[in-house]
Enzyme design. Structure first.
Site, PDB file in Angstrom:
ATOM      1  N   ASP A 182       0.855  -1.173   0.000  1.00 34.66           N
ATOM      2  CA  ASP A 182       0.000   0.000   0.000  1.00 34.66           C
ATOM      3  C   ASP A 182       0.898   1.232   0.000  1.00 34.66           C
ATOM      4  OD1 ASP A 182      -3.125   0.546   1.035  1.00 34.66           O
ATOM      5  OD2 ASP A 182      -1.695   2.162   1.418  1.00 34.66           O
ATOM      6  N   ASN A 190      -2.751  12.525  -3.503  1.00 32.65           N
ATOM      7  CA  ASN A 190      -3.779  12.911  -4.475  1.00 32.65           C
ATOM      8  C   ASN A 190      -4.353  14.284  -4.161  1.00 32.65           C
ATOM      9  OD1 ASN A 190      -4.034  11.030  -6.535  1.00 32.65           O
ATOM     10  ND2 ASN A 190      -5.297   9.649  -5.321  1.00 32.65           N
ATOM     11  N   ASP A 199      -2.169   9.301 -10.744  1.00 29.93           N
ATOM     12  CA  ASP A 199      -2.152   8.229 -11.751  1.00 29.93           C
ATOM     13  C   ASP A 199      -0.725   7.935 -12.218  1.00 29.93           C
ATOM     14  OD1 ASP A 199      -4.851   8.088 -11.536  1.00 29.93           O
ATOM     15  OD2 ASP A 199      -5.314   9.020 -13.474  1.00 29.93           O
ATOM     16  N   GLU A 226      -4.704   2.206  -4.323  1.00 27.18           N
ATOM     17  CA  GLU A 226      -3.236   2.266  -4.277  1.00 27.18           C
ATOM     18  C   GLU A 226      -2.653   0.988  -3.687  1.00 27.18           C
ATOM     19  OE1 GLU A 226      -5.369   3.911  -2.420  1.00 27.18           O
ATOM     20  OE2 GLU A 226      -4.563   4.497  -0.463  1.00 27.18           O
TER      21      GLU A 226
END
Ligand code: MG
Length: 310
Positions: A182, A190, A199, A226
């Site tokens: 993770d 983000n 992305d 993620e």
């Protein structure tokens, strides 16, 4: 069973298996195909099944019906009941012209039925249509297993692979390991840099994990958001810990700035490990739960680290 002379660019040519007990028929059909396709021939049902059991399968089969010992219907039946050959299109080529014969051929799973005597241009046209359809459906099947953003296997592909590898591990009495990764504080990333940058980051991390996997059976997939999962067949705890640490280190060395991470100034990952042994008839869900717990512990112990399930 014999291999006819091949075209120089045989690796990109489709392979067609021609099955007929009459050498003249084989000669005519194979002769018409050999300039465009890689042609394999078999003069009996048994010989056809032997070719079909090889690693490199034909892309299409032209199948005679009337043959001694094992007829074409039986060959088709066996092909359709085996997952390894089920999706290879079968075209019957037969002197049996009754509607009921043809209907039976379609019922068995054939994509087409050509009656003898045949016209070569029409045989070629039909082969062409069915090969095009075959390639389309292969492509769609592949796409259904790939994560569109990162271009690595998706959740469905991971589930398939995990199920297969757990069973293999039990059968071969060998350990296998699963890693769950993770990206640390990715929501903050983000929020701060925007989803476009998020992305790009996911793609870099996916590529980096892929580059760390060296053995042919190893697989990384995007589990969701993620989170990534790595499947390591034939890999015990020591081997898994080494791979996990290598991945953690590689991703850290990507040095992707992360101003809002609470553990570092760049992108890092937390990794959970679960190694299962042959005796344990673990289900996919159980194994994933255990590796998820290990990942949870890695996050609880400060992130940017590797933790094995106990
Ligand atoms: Mg025949």
């Amino acid at each position: 069973m014999q291999q006819l002379p091949l075209h120089s660019s045989s690796e990109v040519m489709d392979r067609i298996l021609v099955v007929d007990d009459t050498p003249t028929n084989i000669k005519v059909l194979a002769g018409a195909l050999v300039s465009r396709y890689q042609v394999q021939v078999a003069t009996s049902g048994k010989a056809a099944l032997k070719i079909l059991s090889q690693e490199q399968k034909p892309h299409l089969v032209l199948l005679d019906i009337m043959m001694p010992e094992m007829d074409g219907y039986e060959v088709c039946k066996r092909m359709k009941s085996d997952s390894a050959t089920r999706d290879i299109p079968v075209i019957f080529v037969s002197a049996k012209t009754q509607v009921s014969d043809q209907q039976y051929g379609f019922d068995l799973g054939a994509v087409d039925y050509i009656t003898k005597p045949f016209e070569i241009p029409l045989v070629l046209a039909r082969i062409n249509v069915h090969l095009r359809l075959k390639h389309k459906s292969d492509q769609l099947e592949k796409l259904a297993l790939v994560d569109a953003l990162t271009d690595i296997p998706n959740r469905r592909a991971l589930d398939d692979c995990l199920d297969r590898e757990i069973r293999r591990s039990v059968r071969n009495e060998s350990p296998m390991s699963i890693l769950m990764l993770d990206i640390d504080h990715f929501k903050n990333y983000n929020d701060h840099y925007g989803h476009g940058a998020g992305d790009v980051c996911l793609r870099s991390v996916a590529k980096s994990i892929e580059n760390c996997l060296r053995r042919p059976g190893d697989l990384v997939g995007r589990y969701g958001g993620e989170e990534f999962v790595v499947i390591l067949p034939d890999c015990d705890e020591t081997c898994a810990a080494a791979v996990a640490e290598k991945i953690r280190d590689h991703i850290s060395r990507l040095n992707i700035a992360h101003a809002k991470s609470l553990v570092s100034d760049h992108i890092t990952v937390s990794v959970g490990i679960k190694t299962t042994f042959c005796q344990s008839q673990n289900s996919c869900d159980q194994v994933l739960n255990q590796v998820d717990n290990a990942l949870y512990n890695a996050k609880k112990s400060g992130r940017n680290c590797v933790m094995a399930a106990t």
